[in-house]
Write a protein that holds these residues in place. Structure first.
Motif, PDB file in Angstrom:
ATOM      1  N   TYR A  13       0.820  -1.206   0.000  1.00 15.79           N
ATOM      2  CA  TYR A  13       0.000   0.000   0.000  1.00 15.79           C
ATOM      3  C   TYR A  13       0.856   1.260   0.000  1.00 15.79           C
ATOM      4  N   LEU A  14       0.188   2.361  -0.334  1.00 22.98           N
ATOM      5  CA  LEU A  14       0.718   3.705  -0.168  1.00 22.98           C
ATOM      6  C   LEU A  14      -0.119   4.365   0.912  1.00 22.98           C
ATOM      7  N   VAL A  15       0.422   5.399   1.532  1.00 23.25           N
ATOM      8  CA  VAL A  15      -0.407   6.275   2.349  1.00 23.25           C
ATOM      9  C   VAL A  15      -0.537   7.566   1.560  1.00 23.25           C
ATOM     10  N   LEU A  16      -1.777   7.967   1.325  1.00 25.86           N
ATOM     11  CA  LEU A  16      -2.056   9.198   0.600  1.00 25.86           C
ATOM     12  C   LEU A  16      -2.577  10.250   1.561  1.00 25.86           C
ATOM     13  N   THR A  17      -2.342  11.523   1.210  1.00 30.73           N
ATOM     14  CA  THR A  17      -2.927  12.634   1.951  1.00 30.73           C
ATOM     15  C   THR A  17      -3.556  13.594   0.942  1.00 30.73           C
ATOM     16  N   ASN A  18      -4.568  14.326   1.423  1.00 30.93           N
ATOM     17  CA  ASN A  18      -5.189  15.326   0.557  1.00 30.93           C
ATOM     18  C   ASN A  18      -4.977  16.714   1.149  1.00 30.93           C
ATOM     19  N   ALA A  19      -5.525  17.726   0.504  1.00 29.63           N
ATOM     20  CA  ALA A  19      -5.324  19.114   0.935  1.00 29.63           C
ATOM     21  C   ALA A  19      -5.909  19.391   2.315  1.00 29.63           C
ATOM     22  N   GLN A  20      -6.842  18.562   2.764  1.00 30.27           N
ATOM     23  CA  GLN A  20      -7.437  18.745   4.088  1.00 30.27           C
ATOM     24  C   GLN A  20      -6.711  17.959   5.165  1.00 30.27           C
ATOM     25  N   GLY A  21      -5.590  17.330   4.800  1.00 30.64           N
ATOM     26  CA  GLY A  21      -4.800  16.587   5.775  1.00 30.64           C
ATOM     27  C   GLY A  21      -5.332  15.205   6.079  1.00 30.64           C
ATOM     28  N   ALA A  31      -3.720   3.549  -9.624  1.00 32.16           N
ATOM     29  CA  ALA A  31      -3.273   4.928  -9.814  1.00 32.16           C
ATOM     30  C   ALA A  31      -3.778   5.829  -8.689  1.00 32.16           C
ATOM     31  N   VAL A  32      -2.929   6.739  -8.264  1.00 29.09           N
ATOM     32  CA  VAL A  32      -3.289   7.703  -7.219  1.00 29.09           C
ATOM     33  C   VAL A  32      -4.325   8.671  -7.792  1.00 29.09           C
ATOM     34  N   PRO A  33      -5.453   8.848  -7.111  1.00 30.23           N
ATOM     35  CA  PRO A  33      -6.494   9.740  -7.631  1.00 30.23           C
ATOM     36  C   PRO A  33      -6.085  11.207  -7.547  1.00 30.23           C
ATOM     37  N   ASP A  34      -6.671  12.012  -8.426  1.00 29.11           N
ATOM     38  CA  ASP A  34      -6.425  13.456  -8.409  1.00 29.11           C
ATOM     39  C   ASP A  34      -6.763  14.019  -7.036  1.00 29.11           C
ATOM     40  N   GLY A  35      -5.966  14.962  -6.585  1.00 26.41           N
ATOM     41  CA  GLY A  35      -6.209  15.615  -5.305  1.00 26.41           C
ATOM     42  C   GLY A  35      -5.535  14.936  -4.125  1.00 26.41           C
ATOM     43  N   TRP A  36      -4.845  13.827  -4.374  1.00 20.56           N
ATOM     44  CA  TRP A  36      -4.149  13.100  -3.312  1.00 20.56           C
ATOM     45  C   TRP A  36      -2.668  13.031  -3.630  1.00 20.56           C
ATOM     46  N   ASP A  37      -1.840  13.086  -2.602  1.00 24.42           N
ATOM     47  CA  ASP A  37      -0.384  12.996  -2.728  1.00 24.42           C
ATOM     48  C   ASP A  37       0.116  11.808  -1.920  1.00 24.42           C
ATOM     49  N   VAL A  38       1.227  11.230  -2.350  1.00 23.25           N
ATOM     50  CA  VAL A  38       1.822  10.099  -1.650  1.00 23.25           C
ATOM     51  C   VAL A  38       2.612  10.621  -0.445  1.00 23.25           C
ATOM     52  N   ALA A  39       2.235  10.174   0.750  1.00 24.32           N
ATOM     53  CA  ALA A  39       2.938  10.544   1.981  1.00 24.32           C
ATOM     54  C   ALA A  39       3.897   9.439   2.422  1.00 24.32           C
TER      55      ALA A  39
END
Length: 68
Positions: A13-21, A31-39
């Motif tokens: 797995y990856l851990v993803l974060t979005n703009a709201q933390g 694929a990582v969805p739009d609006g999420w970044d790999v943490a």
């Protein structure tokens, strides 16, 4: 039988974060969805859960915008 990739105990797995933390465990083969970044890059489910527990201590979304 097909295993749900979001619940595969042996998956990577990856851990993803979005703009709201907010944080999410995400199967690394999807694929990582739009609006999420790999943490956290590809790791075991247990490592990802530990990362989320350590780094996401307040599950409320971060307030953004003029009304914060």
């Amino acid at each position: 039988m097909t295993t749900n990739p979001f619940e595969d105990e042996d998956g990577t797995y990856l851990v993803l974060t979005n703009a709201q933390g907010q944080h999410s465990l995400w199967p690394d083969e999807i694929a990582v969805p739009d609006g999420w970044d790999v943490a956290l890059t590809a790791s075991s489910r247990a490592e990802c859960l530990a990362f989320v527990e350590e780094h996401w201590t307040d599950i409320r979304p971060t307030r953004t915008g003029a009304h914060a």
